[in-house]
Structure formats: C-alpha cells, structure tokens
Design a protein around this motif. Sequence first.
Motif, PDB file in Angstrom:
ATOM      1  N   MET A 257       6.656  49.168 -49.449  1.00  0.00           N
ATOM      2  CA  MET A 257       6.941  48.040 -50.345  1.00  0.00           C
ATOM      3  C   MET A 257       5.670  47.448 -50.921  1.00  0.00           C
ATOM      4  O   MET A 257       5.717  46.636 -51.841  1.00  0.00           O
ATOM      5  CB  MET A 257       7.667  46.931 -49.580  1.00  0.00           C
ATOM      6  N   GLY A 258       4.533  47.807 -50.333  1.00  0.00           N
ATOM      7  CA  GLY A 258       3.282  47.330 -50.901  1.00  0.00           C
ATOM      8  C   GLY A 258       2.543  46.282 -50.091  1.00  0.00           C
ATOM      9  O   GLY A 258       1.715  45.546 -50.611  1.00  0.00           O
ATOM     10  N   PHE A 259       2.833  46.218 -48.801  1.00  0.00           N
ATOM     11  CA  PHE A 259       2.098  45.283 -47.953  1.00  0.00           C
ATOM     12  C   PHE A 259       0.795  45.892 -47.459  1.00  0.00           C
ATOM     13  O   PHE A 259       0.701  47.093 -47.256  1.00  0.00           O
ATOM     14  CB  PHE A 259       2.924  44.905 -46.716  1.00  0.00           C
ATOM     15  N   MET A 260      -0.178  45.020 -47.255  1.00  0.00           N
ATOM     16  CA  MET A 260      -1.405  45.401 -46.561  1.00  0.00           C
ATOM     17  C   MET A 260      -1.095  45.186 -45.081  1.00  0.00           C
ATOM     18  O   MET A 260      -0.450  44.189 -44.722  1.00  0.00           O
ATOM     19  CB  MET A 260      -2.557  44.474 -46.965  1.00  0.00           C
ATOM     20  N   PRO A 261      -1.548  46.082 -44.215  1.00  0.00           N
ATOM     21  CA  PRO A 261      -1.221  45.936 -42.793  1.00  0.00           C
ATOM     22  C   PRO A 261      -1.651  44.596 -42.195  1.00  0.00           C
ATOM     23  O   PRO A 261      -0.891  43.955 -41.476  1.00  0.00           O
ATOM     24  CB  PRO A 261      -1.942  47.108 -42.132  1.00  0.00           C
ATOM     25  N   GLU A 262      -2.842  44.162 -42.514  1.00  0.00           N
ATOM     26  CA  GLU A 262      -3.330  42.907 -41.948  1.00  0.00           C
ATOM     27  C   GLU A 262      -2.495  41.719 -42.435  1.00  0.00           C
ATOM     28  O   GLU A 262      -2.312  40.741 -41.715  1.00  0.00           O
ATOM     29  CB  GLU A 262      -4.796  42.682 -42.315  1.00  0.00           C
ATOM     30  N   ALA A 263      -2.002  41.823 -43.648  1.00  0.00           N
ATOM     31  CA  ALA A 263      -1.191  40.741 -44.193  1.00  0.00           C
ATOM     32  C   ALA A 263       0.155  40.670 -43.480  1.00  0.00           C
ATOM     33  O   ALA A 263       0.641  39.599 -43.145  1.00  0.00           O
ATOM     34  CB  ALA A 263      -0.985  40.943 -45.696  1.00  0.00           C
ATOM     35  N   LEU A 264       0.722  41.833 -43.215  1.00  0.00           N
ATOM     36  CA  LEU A 264       2.002  41.870 -42.512  1.00  0.00           C
ATOM     37  C   LEU A 264       1.818  41.255 -41.134  1.00  0.00           C
ATOM     38  O   LEU A 264       2.621  40.448 -40.681  1.00  0.00           O
ATOM     39  CB  LEU A 264       2.466  43.325 -42.353  1.00  0.00           C
ATOM     40  N   LEU A 265       0.729  41.620 -40.498  1.00  0.00           N
ATOM     41  CA  LEU A 265       0.418  41.099 -39.177  1.00  0.00           C
ATOM     42  C   LEU A 265       0.258  39.575 -39.221  1.00  0.00           C
ATOM     43  O   LEU A 265       0.748  38.854 -38.366  1.00  0.00           O
ATOM     44  CB  LEU A 265      -0.887  41.740 -38.694  1.00  0.00           C
ATOM     45  N   ASN A 266      -0.416  39.107 -40.254  1.00  0.00           N
ATOM     46  CA  ASN A 266      -0.622  37.673 -40.395  1.00  0.00           C
ATOM     47  C   ASN A 266       0.711  36.942 -40.567  1.00  0.00           C
ATOM     48  O   ASN A 266       0.959  35.903 -39.960  1.00  0.00           O
ATOM     49  CB  ASN A 266      -1.540  37.397 -41.602  1.00  0.00           C
ATOM     50  N   TYR A 267       1.578  37.524 -41.381  1.00  0.00           N
ATOM     51  CA  TYR A 267       2.884  36.901 -41.565  1.00  0.00           C
ATOM     52  C   TYR A 267       3.638  36.883 -40.239  1.00  0.00           C
ATOM     53  O   TYR A 267       4.219  35.878 -39.840  1.00  0.00           O
ATOM     54  CB  TYR A 267       3.714  37.635 -42.635  1.00  0.00           C
ATOM     55  N   LEU A 268       3.576  38.015 -39.562  1.00  0.00           N
ATOM     56  CA  LEU A 268       4.300  38.164 -38.312  1.00  0.00           C
ATOM     57  C   LEU A 268       3.786  37.218 -37.212  1.00  0.00           C
ATOM     58  O   LEU A 268       4.571  36.671 -36.435  1.00  0.00           O
ATOM     59  CB  LEU A 268       4.149  39.609 -37.837  1.00  0.00           C
ATOM     60  N   VAL A 269       2.495  37.016 -37.186  1.00  0.00           N
ATOM     61  CA  VAL A 269       1.962  36.179 -36.116  1.00  0.00           C
ATOM     62  C   VAL A 269       2.411  34.731 -36.310  1.00  0.00           C
ATOM     63  O   VAL A 269       2.612  33.996 -35.350  1.00  0.00           O
ATOM     64  CB  VAL A 269       0.421  36.279 -36.019  1.00  0.00           C
ATOM     65  N   SER A 274       2.111  29.253 -33.890  1.00  0.00           N
ATOM     66  CA  SER A 274       1.414  28.406 -34.849  1.00  0.00           C
ATOM     67  C   SER A 274       0.118  27.912 -34.248  1.00  0.00           C
ATOM     68  O   SER A 274      -0.046  27.850 -33.031  1.00  0.00           O
ATOM     69  CB  SER A 274       2.281  27.207 -35.215  1.00  0.00           C
ATOM     70  N   HIS A 275      -0.777  27.569 -35.122  1.00  0.00           N
ATOM     71  CA  HIS A 275      -2.037  26.952 -34.706  1.00  0.00           C
ATOM     72  C   HIS A 275      -2.250  25.802 -35.670  1.00  0.00           C
ATOM     73  O   HIS A 275      -2.921  25.952 -36.689  1.00  0.00           O
ATOM     74  CB  HIS A 275      -3.164  27.982 -34.798  1.00  0.00           C
ATOM     75  N   GLY A 276      -1.617  24.665 -35.362  1.00  0.00           N
ATOM     76  CA  GLY A 276      -1.693  23.523 -36.265  1.00  0.00           C
ATOM     77  C   GLY A 276      -1.125  23.901 -37.617  1.00  0.00           C
ATOM     78  O   GLY A 276      -0.059  24.506 -37.694  1.00  0.00           O
ATOM     79  N   LEU A 280      -3.410  31.219 -42.622  1.00  0.00           N
ATOM     80  CA  LEU A 280      -4.101  32.492 -42.760  1.00  0.00           C
ATOM     81  C   LEU A 280      -5.105  32.706 -41.635  1.00  0.00           C
ATOM     82  O   LEU A 280      -5.903  31.814 -41.322  1.00  0.00           O
ATOM     83  CB  LEU A 280      -4.829  32.526 -44.113  1.00  0.00           C
ATOM     84  N   PHE A 281      -5.050  33.860 -41.046  1.00  0.00           N
ATOM     85  CA  PHE A 281      -5.942  34.179 -39.933  1.00  0.00           C
ATOM     86  C   PHE A 281      -6.528  35.574 -40.108  1.00  0.00           C
ATOM     87  O   PHE A 281      -5.818  36.499 -40.491  1.00  0.00           O
ATOM     88  CB  PHE A 281      -5.162  34.200 -38.609  1.00  0.00           C
ATOM     89  N   THR A 282      -7.785  35.705 -39.812  1.00  0.00           N
ATOM     90  CA  THR A 282      -8.340  37.055 -39.736  1.00  0.00           C
ATOM     91  C   THR A 282      -7.919  37.575 -38.367  1.00  0.00           C
ATOM     92  O   THR A 282      -7.473  36.811 -37.509  1.00  0.00           O
ATOM     93  CB  THR A 282      -9.886  37.041 -39.761  1.00  0.00           C
ATOM     94  N   ARG A 283      -8.072  38.847 -38.157  1.00  0.00           N
ATOM     95  CA  ARG A 283      -7.698  39.402 -36.862  1.00  0.00           C
ATOM     96  C   ARG A 283      -8.510  38.743 -35.734  1.00  0.00           C
ATOM     97  O   ARG A 283      -7.992  38.439 -34.674  1.00  0.00           O
ATOM     98  CB  ARG A 283      -7.930  40.916 -36.856  1.00  0.00           C
ATOM     99  N   GLU A 284      -9.757  38.482 -36.011  1.00  0.00           N
ATOM    100  CA  GLU A 284     -10.610  37.843 -35.009  1.00  0.00           C
ATOM    101  C   GLU A 284     -10.094  36.450 -34.659  1.00  0.00           C
ATOM    102  O   GLU A 284     -10.099  36.047 -33.500  1.00  0.00           O
ATOM    103  CB  GLU A 284     -12.061  37.759 -35.514  1.00  0.00           C
ATOM    104  N   GLU A 285      -9.666  35.736 -35.677  1.00  0.00           N
ATOM    105  CA  GLU A 285      -9.143  34.390 -35.428  1.00  0.00           C
ATOM    106  C   GLU A 285      -7.844  34.446 -34.625  1.00  0.00           C
ATOM    107  O   GLU A 285      -7.595  33.630 -33.751  1.00  0.00           O
ATOM    108  CB  GLU A 285      -8.870  33.674 -36.758  1.00  0.00           C
ATOM    109  N   VAL A 310       1.712  35.674 -48.372  1.00  0.00           N
ATOM    110  CA  VAL A 310       0.622  36.018 -47.458  1.00  0.00           C
ATOM    111  C   VAL A 310      -0.069  37.297 -47.939  1.00  0.00           C
ATOM    112  O   VAL A 310      -1.298  37.388 -47.972  1.00  0.00           O
ATOM    113  CB  VAL A 310       1.141  36.213 -46.011  1.00  0.00           C
ATOM    114  N   ASN A 311       0.735  38.255 -48.342  1.00  0.00           N
ATOM    115  CA  ASN A 311       0.165  39.509 -48.822  1.00  0.00           C
ATOM    116  C   ASN A 311      -0.739  39.262 -50.030  1.00  0.00           C
ATOM    117  O   ASN A 311      -1.839  39.798 -50.131  1.00  0.00           O
ATOM    118  CB  ASN A 311       1.299  40.466 -49.202  1.00  0.00           C
ATOM    119  N   HIS A 312      -0.276  38.403 -50.901  1.00  0.00           N
ATOM    120  CA  HIS A 312      -1.049  38.082 -52.091  1.00  0.00           C
ATOM    121  C   HIS A 312      -2.386  37.443 -51.718  1.00  0.00           C
ATOM    122  O   HIS A 312      -3.424  37.755 -52.294  1.00  0.00           O
ATOM    123  CB  HIS A 312      -0.221  37.149 -52.995  1.00  0.00           C
TER     124      HIS A 312
END
Length: 472
Positions: A257-269, A274-276, A280-285, A310-312
């Motif tokens: 569908m056109g997602f970036m893997p890290e973006a999907l992960l970010n949406y999923l997390v 939640s963190h306040g 948006l989070f980098t993998r490290e964050e 998020v993907n955008h």
Amino acid sequence: MTVVTRFAPSPTGYLHIGGARTALFSYLYAKRHGGKFLLRIEDTDRERSTQEAVDAIFEGMAWLNLKSDFAEIYQTQRFDRYREVVQQMLAAGTAYHCYASKEELDAMRAEQMARKEKPRYDGRWRPEPGKTLPPVPAGVQPVVRFRNPGEGQVVIRDLIKGEIVFDNKELDDLIIARADGVPTYNFCVVVDDWDMGITHVIRGDDHVNNTPRQINILKALGATPPAYAHVSMILGADGAKLSKRHGALSVTEYRAMGFMPEALLNYLVRLGWSHGDQELFTREEMIAKFDFDHVSASPARFDMEKAWWVNHQYLKITDPAIIAPEFDWHLRRIGVDPANGPDLKAVIEQQRERCRSLVEMAEKSKFFYAELDGYDDKDAAKHLTPDGAAVLDELATALEALPEWTAAALHTAVNGYAESKELGLGKVAQPIRVAVVGMAISPPIDQTLFLLGRQRTLARLKAAVSYVRNKS
RNA sequence: GCUCCUAUCGUCUAGAGGCCUAGGACGGAGCCCUCUCAAGGCUUAAACCCCGGUUCGAAUCCGGGUAGGAGCGCCA
C-alpha cells in the motif's frame, strides 16, 4: 536478570498487523532493558502450519527490521524435549492418561451447554485417591492431560491489566499431548518459555484465559512463572475484528500500500502505548521510552487516516537515501524502470511533501521515467488550448536556447516569459504541466522540468503543441 | 450460558483525588499563503457510558448496572 522476550506466531497465515504490534512491543521491551528478543515458530499444529506462512512471517519481520537475537526456533524440532517433560509429569502424577474419545467429549460438551454450564472436561479419567477409573478400552491411544489443582486460586500480575484472579475450580484438565504423541500449544509454550529463560511473556490478550493453566503447569514443573503482559487487540475501523474489508491484514500488504516500515511501526507503537503527547518516535526513542505503564488495556481501532499521516511525516523527514530503495521497489512494481530517468533521491526530495504513500509517489513520478500515455481529459481541455499551445510553442524555443539546464535557469526563464507576456504564472505553468506531466499536478514547475531533463521537456512541449493543432 | 477483560472528542490518546471552564494528534469546518497538487500558519466544532458510594473535593478510588470484547478444541 536479563530480560528475554519472544514473539511466538503460529505459521498458519501471514504476519498480521496485530501480531506485528505484539512483536514490536516484545522487541522494544527487550531492547529497552538491554535484553534479548527471540522468534519462535509455534508449528505444532502440523495440519495447518505451512512453509509459506513461515516465509511470510520472516519476510514481514525482516521488512519491519525486527531482528531476533537468536536463530529462529521451531517447536517441531523440540519434540524430544516435550516428550521427556510429559514422561516426567506422568511419573510425578501431575499428568495422566485419558482414554475418552473425541465423540465422547463432544457429547459431554453438548450436554453441558444444554444445561447452560461452561463446557469443560469432567475429569472422568482423572485419578483420585479412592476413585475407580473406567476400564481402559482396547486399541485406544490415550491423550495426556494435565492434572490441574482442584482448589485455590491463580493470580496473574499482568503488566498491562493489573491483577487477574482465577479460581482453579474454573480450570479443567487440559490435554498436553495428543493421542499421536504430539504435544499441544499450551504445553509447548510452557516448556519453551521455561527452557529459553523467557522473563516476560508479551502476547495478545486472547491468551489471558490460557495463562492460569500455564502457570499451573509451570508450578507443577517446579518453575518460576515469567511476568505477563497481555496486549489488547486491534479492531477494524468499524470496531469489529480486523478483516480484509478494513484493509488491515498482512504487513506485506501494508508495504504494497506504500508504507515505510518505520512509519508503520511508529503508528503501531502509538496504538495502545503513549508517551505524553508525543506522536512521532525514532526507533531509538521508542526503545528508550517504551514501557508497560503506559500501554492501554482497552482495544484500539486501526485508523487508516492517521496511519497515512504518520507515513507522510516519515516521508517528509527521512533521508531520501533510506526511502530510495523502497521507492525503487514501488516503481518497478508498476512497471517503471528507475534507471530510465532522474536520480530517485532528487525525485523523492520533490515529491515527499505531496505524497502520503509510496504508491502515490510512484504514480505521480512515473512521468519522469516513462513516456506519457496521453493527457488527463479535463486538464487537457482546460490548459491545452490554442492559447496554451502558443505559450508552449514560444517557451519551447526559449528553453531550447537555455545555456544551462538548471532549476534556477528554468525558474528565471519561465517567470521571465510570463512577465514579458503579462500573464499570470498559472497561465504559463499549467499548460507546461499538462504537456510535460500529462496532468495539472506536479512539483514546482522549475524543479519538474529540471528533473525531467532538456530532451524530454522539449519533446513533450512540442508534442503538446502538435496535439492542440491536430485537434483543431 | 459460564469465566475473564475493557469503557475520556468520530478515531488514537494525555490524565495516577484538587494543576481539568478535560490537553495533544488524526480526521472535519473556516481563513491566510500559493504556478498546480501539496506543505505550512491561524481559528473552530467535538468527549469523561449510566447510577450510587467514599471524600471538603472524583475523569481519576469503590460497588452495581449497561454496552463492547475475549476465551470455554486431541487450534495456536
């Protein structure tokens, strides 16, 4: 104590989005605590497990870049160990043989249901002091059942749901080994988690009801139960279970569908955790901040719109060099050869702001790499007019004379032309767009022409002029 | 039916008794900017499931409803 978590899918289908989230949570928790994460394939159901599903799971995990710290483990390769433990339990009296047939058990359940009782094994083959067991039927291979404690309670201190208490009375004697000797899920999980030193069992909350039995088996084995975290399920947009209609299935399809893997992960997390107010989070964050104190116990709906947002965001901030391989994959998928045009990174730079998905980006960038397959009817009708053709004709000549084909030079040329003719930029840029792109949508015109290159630009301008003239 | 779980804007969520006339984000509406599409900026509508109790004070604690969900396999 080193934290060890595992993701334990059964290979009966693709890696779906809910599984991906549990995998992610397990991965993050392990990394957060400097521990290990492992992947275990629960393939004891030989009827339904397939190699294709195993491959699909690996493919999904690889695309998401959720790496196991060990080689993958297959339960089917551990049968000897399971048998050994079964024998041990049989000898210790914590398990026993049951000769009841499937038909017999079905009848029993039907009766219980009719009486509005919870269907459960009635313990007919369970040895008790002073109890006479039925005669062993000839030629019947027995199953092995776990002898669950008849009294007391099991307390689960769930990291997400808090304390959950079950009465042992509610629990029946589950089968741990089938008649053919193949051990069952609830048993294999227990032995594996124990053997592999799993400290935190993170799984879907459809497993809560299994947990007290597993804890009891662990206790019968003399093992210390791990900590549990039961993650709520992901629902479809309408609140119902996720299904094909909600466009939420395998992670592979999210790729398509056109997602970036890290973006999907970010949406999923963020679905459940939640963190306040951070979105948006980098993998490290994610690794640094993930914790179960902030994982919601209630189910969440998958919201495509927000996932696209998020993907955008990712497309906008990620280094084009990282997006390029994925973009390349999408271009090829629609039959476009990325070698036949401008550098992908430069195109990404221009398109990222206006594309929420890579599919969209590929489609909107096709014109850079392949010949036009006609003009959009409405756009052509509006901009490829006799007036427009006149503009294009003169512009072609002007651009042909440009000493340097740069975005800046093109900008000056196009703007200068518009000014000299006292035309609004729109009157000039739009016909160019349609001529060169095929429709009235593209990045800024100077960048578009620059990336498209002199040859293609001039050829398309001229083609558009003849298109208009032939029409009238 | 039985057991277990859950319940804040349409959606994801913040919120761990007073900081809440409930905050953020997506989506929606409006305005601005503008060579298209976007992006961006500003503004705006929108929620504590219900009923009791505890307390000086409850979105937050407790109980009961109600509504969703999961499980009850020789599936995982």
